[in-house]
Design a protein around this motif. Structure first.
Motif, PDB file in Angstrom:
ATOM      1  N   LEU A  14       1.538  -1.449  -0.100  1.00 32.61           N
ATOM      2  CA  LEU A  14      -0.152  -0.063  -0.121  1.00 32.61           C
ATOM      3  C   LEU A  14       1.173   1.488   0.196  1.00 32.61           C
ATOM      4  CD1 LEU A  14      -2.678  -1.580   2.687  1.00 32.61           C
ATOM      5  CD2 LEU A  14      -2.720  -1.560  -0.025  1.00 32.61           C
ATOM      6  N   GLY A  16       2.217   4.273  -2.989  1.00 28.03           N
ATOM      7  CA  GLY A  16       1.820   5.702  -3.200  1.00 28.03           C
ATOM      8  C   GLY A  16       1.204   5.062  -4.545  1.00 28.03           C
ATOM      9  N   TYR A  17       1.502   4.397  -5.279  1.00 30.19           N
ATOM     10  CA  TYR A  17       0.945   4.094  -6.833  1.00 30.19           C
ATOM     11  C   TYR A  17      -0.595   3.465  -5.675  1.00 30.19           C
ATOM     12  CZ  TYR A  17      -0.428   2.450 -11.095  1.00 30.19           C
ATOM     13  OH  TYR A  17      -1.112   2.296 -12.648  1.00 30.19           O
ATOM     14  N   THR A  39      -0.133  -6.250   3.649  1.00 29.03           N
ATOM     15  CA  THR A  39       0.816  -4.542   4.004  1.00 29.03           C
ATOM     16  C   THR A  39       1.590  -5.074   4.710  1.00 29.03           C
ATOM     17  OG1 THR A  39       0.702  -2.607   4.469  1.00 29.03           O
ATOM     18  CG2 THR A  39      -1.065  -3.822   5.002  1.00 29.03           C
ATOM     19  N   GLY A  40       2.964  -4.649   4.440  1.00 26.30           N
ATOM     20  CA  GLY A  40       3.452  -4.846   6.426  1.00 26.30           C
ATOM     21  C   GLY A  40       3.681  -3.776   7.138  1.00 26.30           C
ATOM     22  N   THR A  41       2.542  -2.623   6.330  1.00 26.85           N
ATOM     23  CA  THR A  41       2.540  -1.751   7.989  1.00 26.85           C
ATOM     24  C   THR A  41       0.960  -2.028   8.658  1.00 26.85           C
ATOM     25  OG1 THR A  41       3.682  -0.405   6.347  1.00 26.85           O
ATOM     26  CG2 THR A  41       3.209   1.162   7.988  1.00 26.85           C
ATOM     27  N   LYS A  44      -1.387   1.061   8.334  1.00 25.82           N
ATOM     28  CA  LYS A  44      -1.962   0.763   7.251  1.00 25.82           C
ATOM     29  C   LYS A  44      -3.762   0.240   7.219  1.00 25.82           C
ATOM     30  CE  LYS A  44       1.779   2.328   4.361  1.00 25.82           C
ATOM     31  NZ  LYS A  44       2.666   1.696   3.625  1.00 25.82           N
ATOM     32  N   TYR A  62       2.820  -9.708   4.529  1.00 21.34           N
ATOM     33  CA  TYR A  62       3.164 -10.471   3.834  1.00 21.34           C
ATOM     34  C   TYR A  62       3.785 -12.460   4.517  1.00 21.34           C
ATOM     35  CZ  TYR A  62       4.465  -5.651   2.483  1.00 21.34           C
ATOM     36  OH  TYR A  62       4.059  -5.376   1.855  1.00 21.34           O
ATOM     37  N   ASN A  83       9.801  -3.726  -7.139  1.00 20.99           N
ATOM     38  CA  ASN A  83      10.273  -4.664  -8.989  1.00 20.99           C
ATOM     39  C   ASN A  83      10.868  -6.042  -7.807  1.00 20.99           C
ATOM     40  OD1 ASN A  83       9.613  -2.307  -9.637  1.00 20.99           O
ATOM     41  ND2 ASN A  83      11.627  -1.633 -10.089  1.00 20.99           N
ATOM     42  N   HIS A  86       8.037  -8.629  -7.419  1.00 24.18           N
ATOM     43  CA  HIS A  86       7.029  -9.461  -7.796  1.00 24.18           C
ATOM     44  C   HIS A  86       7.103 -11.003  -7.714  1.00 24.18           C
ATOM     45  CE1 HIS A  86       6.777  -5.177  -9.855  1.00 24.18           C
ATOM     46  NE2 HIS A  86       6.895  -4.795  -8.442  1.00 24.18           N
ATOM     47  N   GLU A 103       2.630  -5.489 -11.430  1.00 29.13           N
ATOM     48  CA  GLU A 103       2.864  -3.869 -11.619  1.00 29.13           C
ATOM     49  C   GLU A 103       4.787  -3.967 -12.600  1.00 29.13           C
ATOM     50  OE1 GLU A 103       2.752  -1.144 -12.335  1.00 29.13           O
ATOM     51  OE2 GLU A 103       0.675  -1.171 -11.110  1.00 29.13           O
ATOM     52  N   LYS A 104       4.606  -3.333 -13.044  1.00 20.23           N
ATOM     53  CA  LYS A 104       5.787  -2.060 -14.638  1.00 20.23           C
ATOM     54  C   LYS A 104       7.055  -2.046 -13.707  1.00 20.23           C
ATOM     55  CE  LYS A 104       6.822   0.828 -14.508  1.00 20.23           C
ATOM     56  NZ  LYS A 104       6.871   1.811 -12.937  1.00 20.23           N
ATOM     57  N   ARG A 132      -1.281   0.255 -17.905  1.00 15.87           N
ATOM     58  CA  ARG A 132      -2.435   0.706 -18.018  1.00 15.87           C
ATOM     59  C   ARG A 132      -2.725   1.595 -19.431  1.00 15.87           C
ATOM     60  NH1 ARG A 132       0.212   6.013 -17.135  1.00 15.87           N
ATOM     61  NH2 ARG A 132       1.723   5.617 -15.908  1.00 15.87           N
ATOM     62  N   TRP A 172      13.984   3.137  -2.398  1.00 15.79           N
ATOM     63  CA  TRP A 172      14.119   1.650  -3.334  1.00 15.79           C
ATOM     64  C   TRP A 172      14.316   1.662  -4.757  1.00 15.79           C
ATOM     65  CZ3 TRP A 172      11.069  -0.394  -7.134  1.00 15.79           C
ATOM     66  CH2 TRP A 172      10.167   0.404  -7.412  1.00 15.79           C
ATOM     67  N   ARG A 173      13.626   2.891  -5.680  1.00 17.59           N
ATOM     68  CA  ARG A 173      13.987   3.489  -6.249  1.00 17.59           C
ATOM     69  C   ARG A 173      15.795   3.192  -6.876  1.00 17.59           C
ATOM     70  NH1 ARG A 173       8.404   4.342  -6.553  1.00 17.59           N
ATOM     71  NH2 ARG A 173       7.575   3.456  -8.126  1.00 17.59           N
ATOM     72  N   TYR A 190       8.250   1.719 -19.867  1.00 17.24           N
ATOM     73  CA  TYR A 190       7.313   2.811 -21.192  1.00 17.24           C
ATOM     74  C   TYR A 190       7.570   3.195 -21.964  1.00 17.24           C
ATOM     75  CZ  TYR A 190       4.377   3.378 -17.100  1.00 17.24           C
ATOM     76  OH  TYR A 190       4.205   3.416 -15.448  1.00 17.24           O
TER      77      TYR A 190
HETATM   78  P1  NDP Z   1       6.391   2.891  -2.989  1.00 14.41           P
HETATM   79  O1  NDP Z   1       7.813   2.711  -1.964  1.00 14.41           O
HETATM   80  O2  NDP Z   1       5.198   3.956  -2.750  1.00 14.41           O
HETATM   81  O3  NDP Z   1       5.195   1.652  -2.376  1.00 14.41           O
HETATM   82  C1  NDP Z   1       5.718   0.363  -2.151  1.00 14.41           C
HETATM   83  C2  NDP Z   1       5.114  -0.179  -1.240  1.00 14.41           C
HETATM   84  O4  NDP Z   1       5.429  -1.411  -1.322  1.00 14.41           O
HETATM   85  C3  NDP Z   1       5.040   0.279   0.276  1.00 14.41           C
HETATM   86  O5  NDP Z   1       4.392   1.558   0.838  1.00 14.41           O
HETATM   87  C4  NDP Z   1       5.397  -1.311   0.882  1.00 14.41           C
HETATM   88  O6  NDP Z   1       4.323  -1.002   1.271  1.00 14.41           O
HETATM   89  C5  NDP Z   1       5.682  -2.541   0.159  1.00 14.41           C
HETATM   90  N1  NDP Z   1       6.817  -2.467   0.581  1.00 14.41           N
HETATM   91  C6  NDP Z   1       7.119  -4.048   1.180  1.00 14.41           C
HETATM   92  N2  NDP Z   1       8.713  -4.685   1.061  1.00 14.41           N
HETATM   93  C7  NDP Z   1       8.684  -3.234   1.353  1.00 14.41           C
HETATM   94  C8  NDP Z   1      10.279  -2.553   0.889  1.00 14.41           C
HETATM   95  N3  NDP Z   1      12.035  -3.378   1.101  1.00 14.41           N
HETATM   96  N4  NDP Z   1      10.509  -1.045   0.541  1.00 14.41           N
HETATM   97  C9  NDP Z   1       9.470  -0.221   0.088  1.00 14.41           C
HETATM   98  N5  NDP Z   1       8.765  -1.159   0.212  1.00 14.41           N
HETATM   99  C10 NDP Z   1       8.516  -1.869   0.469  1.00 14.41           C
HETATM  100  O7  NDP Z   1       6.070   2.005  -3.840  1.00 14.41           O
HETATM  101  P2  NDP Z   1       5.199   2.501  -5.432  1.00 14.41           P
HETATM  102  O8  NDP Z   1       3.760   2.356  -5.500  1.00 14.41           O
HETATM  103  O9  NDP Z   1       5.513   3.668  -6.437  1.00 14.41           O
HETATM  104  O10 NDP Z   1       5.983   1.325  -6.864  1.00 14.41           O
HETATM  105  C11 NDP Z   1       5.200   0.115  -6.270  1.00 14.41           C
HETATM  106  C12 NDP Z   1       5.093  -0.939  -7.994  1.00 14.41           C
HETATM  107  O11 NDP Z   1       4.359  -0.368  -8.208  1.00 14.41           O
HETATM  108  C13 NDP Z   1       6.623  -0.913  -8.531  1.00 14.41           C
HETATM  109  O12 NDP Z   1       6.823  -1.952  -9.402  1.00 14.41           O
HETATM  110  C14 NDP Z   1       6.492   0.026  -9.796  1.00 14.41           C
HETATM  111  O13 NDP Z   1       7.265   0.430 -10.563  1.00 14.41           O
HETATM  112  C15 NDP Z   1       4.878   0.697  -9.637  1.00 14.41           C
HETATM  113  N6  NDP Z   1       4.135   1.744 -10.208  1.00 14.41           N
HETATM  114  C16 NDP Z   1       3.499   1.010 -11.427  1.00 14.41           C
HETATM  115  C17 NDP Z   1       2.828   3.204 -11.742  1.00 14.41           C
HETATM  116  C18 NDP Z   1       2.050   2.612 -13.350  1.00 14.41           C
HETATM  117  O14 NDP Z   1       1.957   3.275 -14.062  1.00 14.41           O
HETATM  118  N7  NDP Z   1       1.894   1.302 -13.701  1.00 14.41           N
HETATM  119  C19 NDP Z   1       3.050   3.572 -11.107  1.00 14.41           C
HETATM  120  C20 NDP Z   1       4.031   3.819  -9.661  1.00 14.41           C
HETATM  121  C21 NDP Z   1       4.749   2.135  -9.502  1.00 14.41           C
HETATM  122  P3  NDP Z   1       3.317  -1.663   3.179  1.00 14.41           P
HETATM  123  O15 NDP Z   1       3.522  -0.530   4.080  1.00 14.41           O
HETATM  124  O16 NDP Z   1       2.020  -1.775   2.751  1.00 14.41           O
HETATM  125  O17 NDP Z   1       3.597  -2.481   3.435  1.00 14.41           O
END
Ligand code: NDP
Length: 334
Positions: A14, A16-17, A39-41, A44, A62, A83, A86, A103-104, A132, A172-173, A190
């Motif tokens: 859960l 940003g996306y 979710t791991g949080t 949330k 998880y 990524n 996944h 996701e991509k 998308r 992470w990116r 893209y």
């Molecule tokens: P975020 O960093 O915002 O969120 C990732 C979530 O993954 C975290 O909030 C957390 O959720 C969970 N998580 C679990 N383990 C980890 C870790 N070790 N480090 C960080 N996060 C972890 O990333 P995005 O939401 O932006 O991206 C997630 C995926 O979606 C990516 O693969 C990205 O490429 C893809 N994406 C695709 C888009 C599109 O347009 N199709 C746009 C944006 C992203 P929790 O706290 O719930 O456990």
């Protein structure tokens, strides 16, 4: 649920996306709804249960995720994690008997893409990548121009996808172990996608270059990559992707005209035009809503899967060829 009107989706991760695009898109969806979360949080859990009216029995972490197998409310698991996570979660979802959206970029290697596809085939579940734009009318219009040829054959495509990355250098990116790569994995996919739908063909060879201006910030991942792709019949494709410049455009050059989308790769509203002065224009809709509705219809009615796992794998083959070309020079795509 073949006879259910709306399929239940569980979002995994859960961030940003999920919170900014997928959950809001699901509020308007016609063929699916937000049924559960993983979710791991812990904080949330409560927030999302209240905001989206999700029952406690549809909330997972998880560790206990695999018990989702027993939950009839969940038809589709949507993996929205970093990524490198996944593959693991898509495979666990398939083994739990759930349809999968990944996701991509689909994974961090072709090998992982294969293992996801294999797990979904073994389990007899459907698989889509979170592309998308494949459900978006602007993409479909470019595909129509390529196919119906009102301006003749495509000769050249140029596509750019990038933004200026800043802030936390530990995100992470920018961490290769979690992202599998930098701009190319994040935004470059893209540009690979629009090069392919803009030519209507798959590339046969690639020559790529990498550029770096902020090595102290991009310690672990690629900052900027350009690639030239050869398509069948001498068609040329150009790719630019970056975490160091804003770029968001597709240009398609036909024998007798051109088409352009700018912006092209963002969430919309998109904007497009052709060489005869016409606007490419459609009413704005959430692409994520369209994408998830398309996948739910694919499952329920057997309609087209616009972004199957094989497409995600195809793009990862090209990603690997681009990285290989940067290392070695021009490289043939297998
Ligand atoms: P975020 O960093 O915002 O969120 C990732 C979530 O993954 C975290 O909030 C957390 O959720 C969970 N998580 C679990 N383990 C980890 C870790 N070790 N480090 C960080 N996060 C972890 O990333 P995005 O939401 O932006 O991206 C997630 C995926 O979606 C990516 O693969 C990205 O490429 C893809 N994406 C695709 C888009 C599109 O347009 N199709 C746009 C944006 C992203 P929790 O706290 O719930 O456990």
């Amino acid at each position: 649920g073949k006879d259910k009107k709306k399929l239940g989706i569980a979002l995994v991760g859960l961030g940003g996306y999920s919170s900014g695009q997928l959950a809001p898109g699901l509020q308007d969806a016609e063929n699916c709804y937000l049924a559960g979360i993983v979710t791991g949080t812990p904080a949330k859990e409560k927030e999302w249960m209240e905001k989206y009216n999700i029952p406690k029995k549809n909330v997972y972490n998880y560790e206990n995720f695999d018990s989702i197998a027993k939950n009839k409310d969940i038809d589709i698991v949507y993996v929205v994690l970093p990524n490198s996570m996944h593959a693991e979660f898509c495979i666990r979802a398939a083994k739990a008997g759930k349809h999968v959206i990944c996701e991509k970029p689909m994974a961090v290697s072709v090998e992982e893409c294969d293992s996801i596809i294999h797990a979904c085939n073994e389990a007899g579940v459907k698989l889509a990548v979170g592309y998308r734009m494949q459900s978006d009318p602007y993409t479909k219009e470019i595909k129509r121009l390529v196919k119906e040829k009102p301006y003749g054959d495509v000769r050249y495509v140029s596509s750019d996808a990038g933004y200026i990355s800043g802030g936390n250098p530990d995100q992470w990116r920018l961490n290769h172990a979690l992202s599998g790569g930098g701009a190319l994995m994040n935004m470059g996919v893209y540009s690979i996608q629009s090069n392919i739908y803009g030519t209507g063909q798959n590339p046969i060879s690639v020559s790529a270059q990498e550029f770096s201006s902020r090595p102290e910030y991009f310690k672990d991942t690629d900052e900027t990559i350009t690639a030239q792709m050869e398509f069948p019949n001498g068609v040329v494709g150009n790719l630019y992707t970056s975490h160091n410049a804003n770029a968001n455009r597709l240009f398609v050059s036909f024998e007798k005209g051109w088409a352009e989308l700018n912006p092209c790769h963002s969430y919309g509203p998109l904007s497009g035009r052709t060489s005869d002065g016409n606007e490419i224009k459609f009413p704005h809709q959430s692409m994520q809503k369209l994408q998830m509705d398309d996948f739910a219809k694919h499952i329920m009615l057997g309609t087209t899967n616009y972004a199957p796992g094989e497409m995600g794998k195809r793009d990862m083959i090209i990603v690997e060829a681009i990285y290989k070309s940067i290392k070695e020079g021009g490289t043939k795509i297998p």
